[in-house]
Design a protein around this motif. Structure first.
Motif, mmCIF file in Angstrom:
data_model
loop_
_atom_site.group_PDB
_atom_site.id
_atom_site.type_symbol
_atom_site.label_atom_id
_atom_site.label_comp_id
_atom_site.label_asym_id
_atom_site.label_seq_id
_atom_site.Cartn_x
_atom_site.Cartn_y
_atom_site.Cartn_z
ATOM 1 N N ASN A 113 -3.290 -8.636 -3.654
ATOM 2 C CA ASN A 113 -2.052 -8.064 -4.848
ATOM 3 C C ASN A 113 -0.337 -8.783 -4.278
ATOM 4 O O ASN A 113 -0.246 -9.114 -5.224
ATOM 5 N N ILE A 131 0.885 -1.300 0.088
ATOM 6 C CA ILE A 131 0.394 -0.233 -0.114
ATOM 7 C C ILE A 131 0.728 0.942 0.580
ATOM 8 O O ILE A 131 0.822 1.624 -0.750
ATOM 9 N N MET A 178 -5.619 -5.016 -1.875
ATOM 10 C CA MET A 178 -3.863 -4.866 -1.696
ATOM 11 C C MET A 178 -3.016 -6.447 -1.775
ATOM 12 O O MET A 178 -2.093 -7.313 -1.937
ATOM 13 N N GLN A 196 2.755 2.365 -3.194
ATOM 14 C CA GLN A 196 2.050 3.306 -4.745
ATOM 15 C C GLN A 196 1.969 4.886 -4.630
ATOM 16 O O GLN A 196 1.709 5.344 -3.908
#
Length: 560
Positions: free
Chosen positions: A168, A124, A165, A127
């Protein structure tokens, strides 16, 4: 469709380099999956039991597929900086991306991969949208603004974003194994260096459409075209809906924007308020920003609108929750809430702009995800810029093919345009072949072109890193970069005509002088491109390995 996808990929590639997103979804478009309801526990169980598809011999519920679809949408909206709209073509591709996401996650589970809290937090914080514009580090205020301002427009909560996330991280780990084979050779680096650095001069001319006469087209040719291209004349499926609406403006007086909220937004978005550099200012001079007092009003108004939109969403969500109760009817629930039902909207297709509806809302797509049964005839809140909607499906009108006599004029015109285009393409190819033969016989490009009375233009010397200031600069640069001096380029397509292009000269860049400084960045670029292709191929093969079956597509085919 292929052209649309290609254009989107060019946009994406110009906005990001090799981030986690590039490895997570190699081919995807965007859109909101609006088929899931905020329903009662029993109805949610019914939704979960409905299979959207099969992967590795296991059913994938519609709820699971819808969540994957939404995650892909959120990721691409984030990269583009806005909540993106959807078309039929975009929907088709994002579905493929959602299935690839699910297959990769299941594969990650089989591989025993896990995501730790630290890895999720790091994902996170890395990003780009959460980076402080001055320090380059993670900006908590930027993250909070994203959660409160952007996520609600996508229908995703902060917890949902963190779950996305976490997935991800798993996708990254699984996909990275496929990317390990991306090796870069010295020859590839040198080739890329020359593609990037060599100076080229190109001679070119357009092939005018006037070289081809207008073809004769009658009923026979038109009917043959109609028979070959039935989908062009097919009337699309349409729906008739009723809906209620919640104007965002009705909720602005119900929200409060504090000075602290305004100050936080200002600090997180300072680049919006950057003053133009004063004339004669030094390049390294510290940036100046409009003072908070000057922009406080506009920020407060923006914040109030976002909060009001969330309030409108919450009100609509309460209506949806009420509809999930057994035995309720849209008309009665709307009346209980004191809402007027809009019932005079003409039938519309999946890609139509719906009359009287906020164009920023994915209204048509939401309507087409509805079914005529008691659990799926109404939508979740559909959020636009100025209105939030809840839709009730009244009727679906099936697609049909009109008789030739009804579309005769359209068929004649389409057949004429197709015949004209075919004749032009054939003529351009014929001229290209003749010029190529003339060049091989020793003629110059100018002499080879002279028999067609075409005017030749010559570009300024250019390389791939410098924009070519020419009417067809982008097309010429993209088409000629891999050609050597003295070569005729394949026909170059422009919006209206083909170009004939000849590389008059190519000045080789000095490897000894310039390559060392570029070597690492070129190697990284090649490695990333190879990795991207390897991951895309692996994801495609993964669907085959998983015996993938899309039951939603089959259902749509059966309905049509």
């Amino acid at each position: 469709m292929a052209m649309m996808i290609s254009k989107f990929h060019k946009i994406i590639q110009s906005k990001i380099v090799w981030t986690a997103f590039a490895i997570l979804i190699s081919i995807a478009f965007v859109g909101i999956y609006t088929g899931q309801k905020a329903s009662s526990d029993s109805q949610q169980a019914d939704v979960r039991s409905e299979a959207a598809g099969m992967l590795f011999g296991e059913e994938v519920s519609r709820q699971e597929f819808g969540r994957a679809y939404q995650y892909v949408y959120v990721m691409y909206s984030t990269m583009m900086g806005r909540a993106l709209n959807i078309t039929e073509e975009i929907d088709e591709v994002i579905r493929q991306a959602a299935w690839q996401r699910l297959a990769t996650l299941k594969k990650a589970g089989q591989m025993g991969l896990t995501a730790t809290p630290d890895q999720i937090r790091d994902m996170i914080q890395r990003q780009p949208i959460f980076q402080n514009q001055e320090t380059g580090g993670f900006d908590r205020n930027a993250y909070n603004a994203f959660v409160s301002g952007f996520l609600p427009r996508t229908g995703l909560s902060a917890k949902g974003y963190e779950t996305m996330m976490a997935e991800n991280v798993l996708l990254n780990k699984a996909s990275s194994m496929a990317a390990q084979g991306a090796l870069v050779t010295d020859g590839e680096i040198r080739k890329a260096f020359h593609l990037y650095s060599d100076k080229m001069t190109v001679e070119y001319t357009a092939v005018p459409r006037s070289l081809v006469g207008a073809p004769e087209v009658g009923d026979t040719e038109a009917k043959a075209y109609y028979d070959r291209n039935p989908d062009q004349f097919r009337m699309p499926e349409k729906v008739i809906v009723h809906y209620v609406q919640y104007p965002v403006a009705d909720y602005t007086n119900r929200v409060t924007v504090t000075d602290e909220m305004v100050a936080t937004f200002y600090e997180s978005n300072k680049q919006r308020y950057l003053k133009p550099a004063a004339e004669g200012a030094l390049e390294d001079a510290a940036p100046e920003y409009l003072p908070l007092d000057e922009v406080k009003g506009s920020i407060a108004e923006l914040y109030a609108t976002e909060l009001a939109r969330q309030e409108a969403f919450n009100a609509a969500d309460k209506l949806v929750a009420r509809l999930s109760d057994e035995g309720t009817v849209f008309k009665d629930v709307a009346a209980e809430a004191g809402l007027k039902i809009v019932s005079n909207t003409p039938a519309f297709g999946a890609t139509d702009r719906v009359r009287g509806v906020d164009p920023s809302a994915p209204f048509a797509r939401a309507a087409f995800n509805l079914e005529q049964d008691e659990n799926h005839y109404y939508s979740d809140p559909v959020v636009g810029r100025d209105f939030v909607y809840v839709i009730s499906l009244e009727k679906k009108l099936p697609s049909f093919l009109p008789a030739f006599d009804i579309v005769r004029d359209e068929a004649i015109e389409s057949a004429r345009m197709a015949a004209s285009e075919t004749a032009y393409v054939e003529k351009a190819a014929e001229i290209h072949a003749a010029i190529e033969a003339a060049l091989k016989s020793g003629k110059s490009f100018a002499d080879a072109v002279s028999k067609y009375n075409l005017d030749i233009s010559t570009t300024e010397p250019f390389d791939i890193s410098t924009p070519l200031e020419d009417e067809f600069g982008r097309e010429i640069m993209g088409a000629t970069v891999q050609y050597d001096a003295g070569q005729l380029v394949d026909l170059i397509s422009t919006p209206n005509e083909f170009l004939l292009a000849y590389v008059a000269s190519r000045e080789k860049a000095d490897e000894a002088a310039a390559l060392p400084a570029l070597r690492e960045s070129l190697a990284e670029s090649i490695r990333n491109e190879k990795s991207s292709r390897l991951v895309a191929a692996w994801q495609e093969s993964l669907l085959i390995e998983a015996d993938f079956e899309d039951l939603t597509a089959e259902a749509e085919d059966n309905e049509s």
